[in-house]
Scaffold this active site. Structure first.
Site, PDB file in Angstrom:
ATOM      1  N   ASN A   9       0.863  -1.181   0.000  1.00 43.60           N
ATOM      2  CA  ASN A   9       0.000   0.000   0.000  1.00 43.60           C
ATOM      3  C   ASN A   9       0.903   1.235   0.000  1.00 43.60           C
ATOM      4  O   ASN A   9       1.482   1.579   1.025  1.00 43.60           O
ATOM      5  CB  ASN A   9      -0.883  -0.046   1.263  1.00 43.60           C
ATOM      6  CG  ASN A   9      -1.720   1.202   1.439  1.00 43.60           C
ATOM      7  OD1 ASN A   9      -1.759   2.066   0.565  1.00 43.60           O
ATOM      8  ND2 ASN A   9      -2.387   1.306   2.578  1.00 43.60           N
ATOM      9  N   LYS A  11       0.099   4.226  -0.319  1.00 41.07           N
ATOM     10  CA  LYS A  11      -0.583   5.391   0.281  1.00 41.07           C
ATOM     11  C   LYS A  11      -0.398   6.636  -0.612  1.00 41.07           C
ATOM     12  O   LYS A  11      -0.303   6.499  -1.829  1.00 41.07           O
ATOM     13  CB  LYS A  11      -0.098   5.607   1.720  1.00 41.07           C
ATOM     14  CG  LYS A  11      -0.283   4.329   2.559  1.00 41.07           C
ATOM     15  CD  LYS A  11      -0.162   4.536   4.043  1.00 41.07           C
ATOM     16  CE  LYS A  11      -0.363   3.200   4.740  1.00 41.07           C
ATOM     17  NZ  LYS A  11      -0.244   3.295   6.197  1.00 41.07           N
ATOM     18  N   HIS A  95      -9.510   0.766   5.114  1.00 40.18           N
ATOM     19  CA  HIS A  95      -8.221   0.952   5.793  1.00 40.18           C
ATOM     20  C   HIS A  95      -8.441   1.873   6.997  1.00 40.18           C
ATOM     21  O   HIS A  95      -9.273   2.782   6.946  1.00 40.18           O
ATOM     22  CB  HIS A  95      -7.209   1.563   4.815  1.00 40.18           C
ATOM     23  CG  HIS A  95      -5.827   1.623   5.383  1.00 40.18           C
ATOM     24  ND1 HIS A  95      -5.439   2.628   6.241  1.00 40.18           N
ATOM     25  CD2 HIS A  95      -4.761   0.808   5.239  1.00 40.18           C
ATOM     26  CE1 HIS A  95      -4.182   2.410   6.601  1.00 40.18           C
ATOM     27  NE2 HIS A  95      -3.749   1.317   6.009  1.00 40.18           N
ATOM     28  N   GLU A  97      -6.906   4.333   8.047  1.00 40.23           N
ATOM     29  CA  GLU A  97      -6.792   5.777   7.758  1.00 40.23           C
ATOM     30  C   GLU A  97      -8.083   6.302   7.134  1.00 40.23           C
ATOM     31  O   GLU A  97      -8.481   7.443   7.367  1.00 40.23           O
ATOM     32  CB  GLU A  97      -5.570   6.032   6.858  1.00 40.23           C
ATOM     33  CG  GLU A  97      -4.276   5.935   7.661  1.00 40.23           C
ATOM     34  CD  GLU A  97      -3.072   5.418   6.893  1.00 40.23           C
ATOM     35  OE1 GLU A  97      -3.044   5.503   5.654  1.00 40.23           O
ATOM     36  OE2 GLU A  97      -2.135   4.912   7.559  1.00 40.23           O
ATOM     37  N   GLU A 167      -5.197  -5.284  10.697  1.00 37.14           N
ATOM     38  CA  GLU A 167      -4.194  -4.249  10.912  1.00 37.14           C
ATOM     39  C   GLU A 167      -4.480  -3.531  12.233  1.00 37.14           C
ATOM     40  O   GLU A 167      -5.313  -2.616  12.270  1.00 37.14           O
ATOM     41  CB  GLU A 167      -4.228  -3.234   9.768  1.00 37.14           C
ATOM     42  CG  GLU A 167      -3.940  -3.835   8.411  1.00 37.14           C
ATOM     43  CD  GLU A 167      -3.395  -2.789   7.450  1.00 37.14           C
ATOM     44  OE1 GLU A 167      -2.273  -2.965   6.973  1.00 37.14           O
ATOM     45  OE2 GLU A 167      -4.085  -1.784   7.206  1.00 37.14           O
ATOM     46  N   GLY A 173       2.357   2.257  10.797  1.00 36.77           N
ATOM     47  CA  GLY A 173       3.241   3.400  10.639  1.00 36.77           C
ATOM     48  C   GLY A 173       3.932   3.821  11.927  1.00 36.77           C
ATOM     49  O   GLY A 173       4.520   4.899  11.996  1.00 36.77           O
ATOM     50  N   SER A 213       3.474  -2.144  10.308  1.00 36.13           N
ATOM     51  CA  SER A 213       4.937  -2.117  10.474  1.00 36.13           C
ATOM     52  C   SER A 213       5.611  -3.446  10.113  1.00 36.13           C
ATOM     53  O   SER A 213       6.569  -3.851  10.770  1.00 36.13           O
ATOM     54  CB  SER A 213       5.307  -1.681  11.894  1.00 36.13           C
ATOM     55  OG  SER A 213       4.824  -0.373  12.147  1.00 36.13           O
TER      56      SER A 213
HETATM   57  P1  PGA Z   1       2.810   0.306   7.721  1.00 33.74           P
HETATM   58  O1  PGA Z   1       1.333   0.449   7.123  1.00 33.74           O
HETATM   59  O2  PGA Z   1       3.398  -0.944   7.120  1.00 33.74           O
HETATM   60  O3  PGA Z   1       3.525   1.538   7.303  1.00 33.74           O
HETATM   61  O4  PGA Z   1       2.655   0.184   9.210  1.00 33.74           O
HETATM   62  C1  PGA Z   1       0.522  -0.655   6.976  1.00 33.74           C
HETATM   63  C2  PGA Z   1      -0.785  -0.246   6.338  1.00 33.74           C
HETATM   64  O5  PGA Z   1      -1.277   0.841   6.634  1.00 33.74           O
HETATM   65  O6  PGA Z   1      -1.354  -1.005   5.524  1.00 33.74           O
END
Ligand code: PGA
Length: 251
Positions: A9, A11, A95, A97, A167, A173, A213
């Protein structure tokens, strides 16, 4: 038999040229791998450019979001027929976010999931608890609620096309990762929910990805858990070497 899916992803990162370069490097690195599937999710504006690079490779692509409606008068949005037009296989939905920054509820995610399935796309539907929810022992309850709401009303055939991504929001992140045991526990719980609602076959064939992460140094252990069927990778998917290093963790 569940083929692990390693999904990147990207983003809202990278330029068009960087997306093209990254896609090339990922496709080269994945080569003819058959022990896992790879997919990348560039910013929507650059999906067409990335599709041009990935056509004919083993790497699939998709978008990070879409709306359930349309086509039509929905200024600024993108819809399932447009994704199909660009050769997308997958779409990430719900997601965290999207849920926290843009107010997406389980009901909205459910509508989008149904629209994606009706169009022939494979939705990757994300669920995950907040830190406070984990700390107050509410993880199971939250996952159950998101599973029931976001994936409500799907036929067995429809559900068979869904990928779930667990997740934990506190691990996205942040550099914090769920331990392999924490991930495995939630994944096994999700599999039980699928068996309760449908049957054992569907429960055993549904892919459940872990995200939060994931990096080359922790991927192999996470991916070796019996109920972890791949990874949804954010930050580490922006570097081909890291993304491929994570994929190398698939046995
Ligand atoms: P990250 O994000 O690997 O940067 O923690 C994972 C995600 O949001 O799918």
């Amino acid at each position: 038999m569940r083929i692990p899916l390693i999904a990147g992803n990207w983003k809202m990162n990278l330029t068009r040229a960087e997306c093209v370069d990254l896609a090339k490097a990922v496709a080269d690195g994945v080569g003819n791998a058959t022990n896992y599937e790879a997919a990348v999710f560039p910013p929507s504006l650059y999906v067409d450019a990335v599709a041009g690079v990935l056509k004919g490779s083993k790497v699939a692509w998709g978008t990070q979001n879409m709306v359930a409606e349309g086509p039509g008068a929905f200024t600024g949005e993108i819809c399932a027929p447009m994704l199909l037009d660009l050769g997308c296989t997958y779409v990430i939905l719900g997601h965290s976010e999207r849920r926290t920054l843009y107010g997406e509820t389980d009901e909205i995610v459910n509508k989008k999931t149904k629209a994606a399935l009706a169009a022939g796309l494979k939705p990757i539907v994300c669920v995950g608890e907040l830190l406070a929810e984990r700390q107050s022992g509410k993880t199971d309850e939250i996952i159950r609620k998101q599973f029931s709401g976001s994936l409500a009303g799907l036929s067995e055939a429809e559900f068979g096309k869904v990928v779930i991504a667990y997740e934990p929001v506190w691990a996205i992140g942040t550099g914090l990762t769920a331990t392999p045991q924490q991930a495995e526990e939630v994944h096994a719980g999700l599999r039980k929910l699928i068996a309760e609602r449908y049957n054992d076959t569907l429960s055993q064939t549904t892919r459940i990805l872990y995200g939060g992460s994931v990096k080359p140094s922790n991927a192999a252990e996470l991916l070796s858990q019996p109920n972890v069927d791949g990874a949804l990778v954010g930050g580490a998917s922006l570097k081909a070497a890291d993304f491929l290093g994570i994929a190398a963790g698939v046995k």
